[in-house]
Design a protein around this motif. Structure first.
Motif, PDB file in Angstrom:
ATOM      1  N   PHE A  96      60.476  14.168  27.840  1.00  0.00           N
ATOM      2  CA  PHE A  96      59.876  13.112  28.653  1.00  0.00           C
ATOM      3  C   PHE A  96      59.905  13.498  30.130  1.00  0.00           C
ATOM      4  N   ARG A  97      61.067  13.970  30.563  1.00  0.00           N
ATOM      5  CA  ARG A  97      61.254  14.367  31.959  1.00  0.00           C
ATOM      6  C   ARG A  97      60.306  15.519  32.326  1.00  0.00           C
ATOM      7  N   GLN A  98      60.153  16.501  31.423  1.00  0.00           N
ATOM      8  CA  GLN A  98      59.268  17.638  31.687  1.00  0.00           C
ATOM      9  C   GLN A  98      57.821  17.174  31.817  1.00  0.00           C
ATOM     10  N   GLU A  99      57.401  16.253  30.974  1.00  0.00           N
ATOM     11  CA  GLU A  99      56.038  15.747  31.067  1.00  0.00           C
ATOM     12  C   GLU A  99      55.813  15.020  32.392  1.00  0.00           C
TER      13      GLU A  99
ATOM     14  N   HIS B 268      68.334   8.795  32.885  1.00  0.00           N
ATOM     15  CA  HIS B 268      67.657   8.546  34.159  1.00  0.00           C
ATOM     16  C   HIS B 268      66.522   7.525  34.016  1.00  0.00           C
ATOM     17  N   PHE B 269      66.716   6.588  33.094  1.00  0.00           N
ATOM     18  CA  PHE B 269      65.719   5.568  32.771  1.00  0.00           C
ATOM     19  C   PHE B 269      65.191   4.862  34.017  1.00  0.00           C
ATOM     20  N   ASP B 270      66.088   4.382  34.875  1.00  0.00           N
ATOM     21  CA  ASP B 270      65.665   3.604  36.051  1.00  0.00           C
ATOM     22  C   ASP B 270      64.783   4.434  36.986  1.00  0.00           C
ATOM     23  N   PHE B 271      65.119   5.700  37.165  1.00  0.00           N
ATOM     24  CA  PHE B 271      64.311   6.595  38.007  1.00  0.00           C
ATOM     25  C   PHE B 271      62.901   6.740  37.436  1.00  0.00           C
ATOM     26  N   TYR B 272      62.824   6.997  36.116  1.00  0.00           N
ATOM     27  CA  TYR B 272      61.516   7.170  35.482  1.00  0.00           C
ATOM     28  C   TYR B 272      60.687   5.886  35.598  1.00  0.00           C
ATOM     29  N   LYS B 273      61.327   4.769  35.319  1.00  0.00           N
ATOM     30  CA  LYS B 273      60.614   3.483  35.332  1.00  0.00           C
ATOM     31  C   LYS B 273      60.092   3.165  36.730  1.00  0.00           C
TER      32      LYS B 273
END
Length: 174
Positions: free
Chosen positions: A73-76, A120-125
């Protein structure tokens, strides 16, 4: 004695030649680094060669129930930023579209509060919600934060691309 002078002259000429060649190489390559956010025509050509077109793809390493690993997810997300940021090297590209942003937000919604919850959910969101509203001003921060998490050594983002640069990037890659 004349032979010693000749040998000394040849050694000196070789040393001076190496110094001159080294200075020329240094000047040429330091010019590529000193421009900061503005690129010369030569640098733009290099960027075109470095950022070869890639195919749009789905998230790799999908785990149970179609949920990707956090690393995937992070890479995408990182590859999506490549459409918006200037960097001397970019590996991978994922087109940043409204549909893609919605899909990524949907993945976050499906992992929220579960055992699959991303570290790192909050960062992504926060990042994706800004993009969903059309605010891409955080793209450099998103890129470089993920880049640092991945222990990046080349390709740090130096700024946002202009609309023209982004348009050219989209044409080349998608």
């Amino acid at each position: 004695m004349g032979e010693k002078i000749l040998k000394w002259s040849l050694y000196s000429l070789g040393a001076v030649s190496l110094i001159v060649i080294g200075a020329i190489v240094w000047v040429v390559f330091s010019g590529f680094q000193s421009e900061g956010n503005s690129m010369t025509k030569e640098q733009e050509q290099i960027m075109k060669e470095v950022n070869e077109p890639t195919d749009q793809k789905e998230i790799k390493a999908v785990e149970k129930d179609g949920i990707p690993s956090e690393g995937s997810f992070r890479q995408e997300l990182h590859e999506m930023t490549h459409q918006k940021v200037r960097a001397n090297k970019k590996r991978g590209s994922q087109q940043m579209t409204a549909e893609q942003i919605d899909r990524m937000l949907g993945i976050l919604k499906s992992v929220e509060g579960t055992e699959d919850h991303y570290e790192h959910f909050d960062f992504y969101k926060k990042s994706l919600e800004a993009w969903d509203k059309g605010d891409f001003s955080n793209a450099v921060t998103v890129h470089n934060t993920i880049w640092e998490w991945q222990n990046g050594t080349i390709g740090r983002a130096t700024g946002l691309m202009s609309e023209e640069e982004e348009s050219e990037y989209i044409k080349r890659n998608f």
